[in-house]
Design a protein around this motif. Structure first.
Motif, PDB file in Angstrom:
ATOM      1  N   MET A   1       0.461  -1.291  -0.347  1.00  0.00           N
ATOM      2  CA  MET A   1      -0.608  -0.093   0.047  1.00  0.00           C
ATOM      3  C   MET A   1       0.796   1.046  -0.171  1.00  0.00           C
ATOM      4  N   ASP A   2       0.159   2.425  -0.736  1.00  0.00           N
ATOM      5  CA  ASP A   2       1.653   3.809  -1.164  1.00  0.00           C
ATOM      6  C   ASP A   2       0.946   4.598   0.293  1.00  0.00           C
ATOM      7  N   PRO A   3       2.386   4.672   0.827  1.00  0.00           N
ATOM      8  CA  PRO A   3       1.686   5.649   2.198  1.00  0.00           C
ATOM      9  C   PRO A   3       1.539   6.684   1.440  1.00  0.00           C
ATOM     10  N   MET A   4       1.338   7.364   0.521  1.00  0.00           N
ATOM     11  CA  MET A   4       0.813   8.321  -0.080  1.00  0.00           C
ATOM     12  C   MET A   4      -1.321   8.688  -0.569  1.00  0.00           C
ATOM     13  N   GLU A   5      -1.532   9.949  -0.194  1.00  0.00           N
ATOM     14  CA  GLU A   5      -3.128   9.688  -0.296  1.00  0.00           C
ATOM     15  C   GLU A   5      -3.471   9.368  -1.528  1.00  0.00           C
ATOM     16  N   VAL A   6      -2.716   9.880  -2.387  1.00  0.00           N
ATOM     17  CA  VAL A   6      -2.721  10.027  -4.007  1.00  0.00           C
ATOM     18  C   VAL A   6      -0.822   9.887  -4.209  1.00  0.00           C
ATOM     19  N   PHE A   7      -1.029   8.833  -5.991  1.00  0.00           N
ATOM     20  CA  PHE A   7       0.157   8.889  -6.239  1.00  0.00           C
ATOM     21  C   PHE A   7      -0.370   8.432  -7.521  1.00  0.00           C
ATOM     22  N   LYS A   8      -0.424   8.912  -8.425  1.00  0.00           N
ATOM     23  CA  LYS A   8      -0.811   9.096 -10.208  1.00  0.00           C
ATOM     24  C   LYS A   8       0.492   9.304 -10.547  1.00  0.00           C
ATOM     25  N   ILE A   9       0.474   8.376 -11.866  1.00  0.00           N
ATOM     26  CA  ILE A   9       1.599   8.287 -13.060  1.00  0.00           C
ATOM     27  C   ILE A   9       1.022   8.221 -14.007  1.00  0.00           C
ATOM     28  N   GLU A  10       1.379   8.627 -14.977  1.00  0.00           N
ATOM     29  CA  GLU A  10       1.082   8.834 -16.342  1.00  0.00           C
ATOM     30  C   GLU A  10       2.439   9.756 -17.616  1.00  0.00           C
ATOM     31  N   VAL A  11       2.427   8.004 -18.523  1.00  0.00           N
ATOM     32  CA  VAL A  11       3.547   8.200 -19.360  1.00  0.00           C
ATOM     33  C   VAL A  11       2.456   7.990 -21.160  1.00  0.00           C
ATOM     34  N   THR A  12       3.061   9.060 -21.427  1.00  0.00           N
ATOM     35  CA  THR A  12       2.440   8.449 -23.142  1.00  0.00           C
ATOM     36  C   THR A  12       3.106   7.561 -24.068  1.00  0.00           C
ATOM     37  N   GLY A  13       2.409   7.722 -24.434  1.00  0.00           N
ATOM     38  CA  GLY A  13       2.917   6.333 -25.381  1.00  0.00           C
ATOM     39  C   GLY A  13       2.947   5.233 -24.629  1.00  0.00           C
ATOM     40  N   GLN A  14       2.712   4.095 -25.547  1.00  0.00           N
ATOM     41  CA  GLN A  14       3.395   2.602 -25.171  1.00  0.00           C
ATOM     42  C   GLN A  14       3.844   2.072 -23.880  1.00  0.00           C
ATOM     43  N   GLU A  15       3.755   2.576 -22.783  1.00  0.00           N
ATOM     44  CA  GLU A  15       4.624   2.914 -21.847  1.00  0.00           C
ATOM     45  C   GLU A  15       4.176   2.535 -20.827  1.00  0.00           C
ATOM     46  N   GLU A  16       3.396   1.574 -19.907  1.00  0.00           N
ATOM     47  CA  GLU A  16       3.064   0.529 -18.957  1.00  0.00           C
ATOM     48  C   GLU A  16       4.218   0.117 -18.393  1.00  0.00           C
ATOM     49  N   PHE A  17       5.421  -0.216 -19.232  1.00  0.00           N
ATOM     50  CA  PHE A  17       6.145  -1.165 -18.694  1.00  0.00           C
ATOM     51  C   PHE A  17       6.925  -0.148 -17.445  1.00  0.00           C
ATOM     52  N   GLY A  18       7.529   1.373 -18.139  1.00  0.00           N
ATOM     53  CA  GLY A  18       8.115   2.092 -17.873  1.00  0.00           C
ATOM     54  C   GLY A  18       7.540   3.602 -16.019  1.00  0.00           C
TER      55      GLY A  18
END
Lengths: 190, 307
Positions: A1-18
């Motif tokens: 579980m993240d200790p942060m309330e919200v942690f969003k990360i978005e990367v353009t293109g086909q970079e789910e792994f990244g």
């Protein structure tokens, strides 16, 4: 579980792994530097085609400065005050602060964890370290470490309760900055 | 055929191992002494391996196969900054060393970024002095594909590592691509991470086998371990070199870690039992690494004989 309330990360293109790996990487680095508990929300936006890397974070409530009474017990003794140190981590800062206020000749250290000050005024409220400044310094260090290495054009806007960091390969233009701000706002509202 | 093995055991009576290897016609490539322990990298004739195994067992030592022994591998990172070191690069380098390879870590001067990544002629030439190279890249496939320009002109096989899965056809200049080890901020300790390191070692092993098989088509005039032995005997100054491995072995020659201008003639004059001089069967040139001497043994097609 993240200790942060919200942690969003978005990367353009086909970079789910990244995106997944950068989440781990950010957690590792923030944990290493002991910053994770002070950040409430974190939004990361990466466009690998432009390319740039942006982080926007909201900080948890401010950190009060560290005073003498926080690092040790202050006692009134004959001829002055005695500080019995409990937290040796800030010993150097404590001595420096005491020397500055009272002068070296009035500060004596008979044992490793005992400091005696020849003065009538109590040192308990004296500031030993500005933890908030240290925290902001560590946070900047963390952001520079997190950002991909070649991204050397950086902008870091820090306020009392938030920070906004952009790193890019090319020069940062006002258009680019406002575009990134818009993206982050979208992520916040999503 | 010589079999590369690694002996790990106590210091006590290890000279028996050294003597046996010499008697069998093998070579001691490297000797690492750590207080009361010793690690020997050995080349031993494969038909005599059982004798050495028996002695290792008697001495309570361990004898394992070291497939990368006698080779030099470059571990290349975009820079030597905290972004790439210590975790990934050191883990890979250390793992290659455990399998017998001599590993050099190399940080490029301007290898960072996606659009701005560059490699210069000196760096390329230095990497080309190795037998294989491992390029360590990050977590974004777009960047890994774009950074192909860094290793396009490298003539030794290049194993590329990175995070995401990428099809081999998308990286035509790489010998192989090993996924699942991009940029990480912790040491490899999970089974999956160690498994990835194993895959890198296997891939480097395949790359070296490819080079070995191409050498076999036109064999070298003599073997690099034999050159190493003769140089060690006939150029005694080499034992005063401060380098931990004064003579580094490659698949096609050796690197003698002595100043080129002062010792090139001594190296050229090294004579074999057959009466041939090293200068006649090898090119002796300055190495790109410091001021060392690079010896490249000529192939049988150039000298007309093999011994």
């Amino acid at each position: 579980m993240d200790p942060m309330e919200v942690f969003k990360i978005e990367v353009t293109g086909q970079e789910e792994f990244g995106a997944k790996k950068y989440r781990e990487l950010i957690m590792d680095i923030l944990q290493d530097l002991g910053l994770i508990r002070s950040i409430g929300r974190l939004y990361v936006y990466v466009d690998i085609h432009k390319p740039f890397f942006a982080v926007y974070g909201l900080l948890r409530s401010g950190i009060p400065p560290l005073t003498v009474k926080d690092v040790g017990d202050v006692l009134r003794v004959a001829g002055g005050y005695q500080v019995k140190i409990n937290d040796e981590e800030h010993m150097a800062d404590l001595l420096r602060a005491l020397w500055e206020r009272y002068g070296r000749e009035r500060v004596e250290q008979p044992a490793r964890d005992i400091v005696i000050i020849a003065s009538d005024t109590s040192p308990s409220e004296l500031m030993v370290a500005d933890l908030e400044a240290e925290f902001l310094q560590d946070l900047t260090d963390a952001l520079v470490r997190v950002a991909p290495e070649g991204f050397r054009n950086r902008r870091n806007i820090m306020t009392k309760d938030s920070f906004f960091f952009i790193a890019a390969e090319e020069s940062l233009t006002p258009v680019m900055v406002s575009e990134i701000k818009g993206k982050i706002r979208e992520m916040e509202n999503a | 055929m010589l079999e590369p093995v690694m002996f790990t055991g106590g210091l006590y009576k290890h000279d028996l191992v050294v003597e046996l290897v010499e008697d069998l016609g093998g070579y001691i490539l490297q000797r690492n002494l750590t207080q009361t322990e010793i690690i020997l990298l050995i080349l031993v004739p494969s038909e005599d391996l059982a004798v050495l195994q028996a002695l290792a067992k008697e001495l309570r030592g361990e004898l394992v196969r070291a497939p990368l022994a006698g080779t030099e591998v470059a571990v290349v990172t975009p820079t030597l900054a905290i972004h790439h070191l210590p975790h990934t690069a050191c883990d890979i380098a250390e793992y290659l060393r455990r399998h017998g390879s001599k590993t050099n870590m190399l940080g490029l001067a301007r290898g960072v970024g996606r659009e701005i990544a560059q490699i210069n002629e000196y760096e390329t030439a230095l990497i080309n002095e190795h037998d294989a190279a491992v390029f360590i890249f990050g977590n974004f496939q777009e960047c890994i594909k774009k950074k192909e320009s860094l290793y396009r002109n490298i003539s030794v096989p290049v194993v590329v590592t990175g995070g995401p899965e990428i099809e081999a056809k998308e990286l035509p200049y790489a010998f192989e691509y090993v996924p699942a080890i991009g940029r990480v901020a912790h040491r490899a300790r999970k089974a999956t991470e160690i498994g990835t390191l194993d895959r890198i070692v296997e891939s480097v092993g395949r790359a070296l086998d490819k080079t070995r098989s191409s050498i076999a088509k036109d064999p070298l005039t003599t073997s690099p371990p034999r050159v190493m032995d003769s140089v060690r005997e006939q150029v005694p100054d080499v034992q005063f070199s401060y380098s931990p491995l004064p003579i580094a072995l490659n698949l096609t020659g050796v690197r003698v870690k002595l100043p080129y201008s002062a010792f090139k003639d001594a190296v050229k004059a090294v004579t074999f039992d057959e009466g041939v001089k090293l200068g006649e069967i090898a090119t002796i040139k300055p190495s790109r690494m410091k001021d060392y001497i690079l010896v490249r043994i000529l192939s049988a097609s150039e000298t007309g004989f093999v011994f």
